[in-house]
Design an enzyme around this catalytic site. Structure first.
Site, PDB file in Angstrom:
ATOM      1  N   LYS A 141       4.105  -3.202   0.892  1.00  0.00           N
ATOM      2  CA  LYS A 141       2.959  -3.626   0.298  1.00  0.00           C
ATOM      3  C   LYS A 141       1.772  -2.484   0.902  1.00  0.00           C
ATOM      4  O   LYS A 141       0.815  -2.016   0.164  1.00  0.00           O
ATOM      5  CB  LYS A 141       2.348  -5.171   0.434  1.00  0.00           C
ATOM      6  CG  LYS A 141       1.153  -5.283  -0.318  1.00  0.00           C
ATOM      7  CD  LYS A 141       0.637  -6.832   0.657  1.00  0.00           C
ATOM      8  CE  LYS A 141       0.216  -6.662   1.766  1.00  0.00           C
ATOM      9  NZ  LYS A 141      -0.648  -7.979   2.260  1.00  0.00           N
ATOM     10  N   ASP A 159       0.768  -8.101  -3.633  1.00  0.00           N
ATOM     11  CA  ASP A 159       0.305  -9.158  -2.561  1.00  0.00           C
ATOM     12  C   ASP A 159       0.478 -10.329  -3.142  1.00  0.00           C
ATOM     13  O   ASP A 159       0.891 -10.617  -4.348  1.00  0.00           O
ATOM     14  CB  ASP A 159      -1.100  -8.618  -2.092  1.00  0.00           C
ATOM     15  CG  ASP A 159      -2.210  -8.959  -3.450  1.00  0.00           C
ATOM     16  OD1 ASP A 159      -1.806  -9.205  -4.388  1.00  0.00           O
ATOM     17  OD2 ASP A 159      -3.179  -8.776  -2.904  1.00  0.00           O
TER      18      ASP A 159
END
Length: 259
Positions: A141, A159
């Site tokens: 991420k 996310d």
């Protein structure tokens, strides 16, 4: 009509796309509508260099971007490069980032990040996913945030917001972020990866909330098989829309009279 408390058109709940081709078509339609909803959707973390964005993203875990942005001006001034983080006094660094939460773990990650960048990459943050994910505190991420927003290299940032929305939109059934990322990468042109991620995150923070999405004030409602998860009544839904863009978001769906 705009200026009234009534949506322009009634919403008919969309059917979830049932095939890979249907999901691809839905993803690309949603990407186009997100571009109308949020034509400008830059990363909400303040930064000047790729390393600054990497550090800010590490600090954003279990915190808000707004909180991190309050901390980073002093932090970046005190530690201008990887070598400075590598040699940081732990107690001083902890004090500077304490308000972001989990500051001891984050301090360990940031010092380790600086040390790894100095020792393995000559003090320069690498610009590939393969190298970034080997650094302390940086998973896929964070790596994709940095690649897309600091290096201009396409990346899908899965996310909690993007993962939630991809499932609500019927683009994936997966909860594993790596699998979600892989599915979205198949559905979207590479050039769309970063802007789609940023815009979806904006939409998730402002409209499609985790517990109570503003379904009745959502610009993407007609494309969403999860329409009705949150309030559909205009006034109740409009009250849930947040952020500086709220007046424009309500105007887009003809609810600016409730702003």
């Amino acid at each position: 009509m705009a200026g009234t408390a009534t949506r322009r058109t009634p919403i008919k709940k969309a059917t979830a796309p049932a095939t890979p081709l249907a999901r691809t078509r839905r993803a690309r339609r949603i990407a186009a509508e997100l571009a109308v909803e949020f034509p400008e959707a830059p990363c909400e973390l303040d930064f000047g260099t790729p390393l600054e964005l990497a550090v800010a993203t590490v600090l954003s875990a279990q915190s808000t971007d707004a909180r991190v942005n309050l901390v980073t001006p002093a932090l970046f001034a005190r530690y201008p490069d990887a070598a400075a983080y590598a040699g940081a006094d732990r107690a001083e660094l902890e004090t500077l980032i304490k308000s972001t939460g989990f500051f001891r773990n984050k301090t360990t990650a940031v010092i380790g990040l600086g040390q790894a960048v100095v020792e393995r990459f000559g003090g320069v943050l690498p610009d590939t996913l393969e190298d970034l994910v080997t650094l302390p505190g940086i998973g896929r991420k964070t790596a994709n945030v940095v690649l897309g927003n600091a290096f201009g290299k396409p990346g899908i940032t899965v996310d909690t917001h993007l993962g939630r929305l991809a499932r609500r939109w019927g683009l994936t059934e997966h909860t594993d972020p790596v699998k979600v990322e892989a599915e979205l990468a198949e559905q979207l042109p590479k050039a769309e990866w970063t802007p789609f991620s940023n815009r979806a995150i904006y939409h998730g923070r402002r409209v499609c909330h985790a517990k109570k999405p503003a379904c009745g004030a959502c610009y993407l409602a007609s494309l969403c098989p999860s329409y009705g998860t949150g309030p559909t009544e205009p006034a109740a839904a409009a009250a849930l829309v947040v952020g500086a863009e709220r007046p424009r978001l309500l105007k887009l769906v003809g609810l600016d009279g409730l702003g």
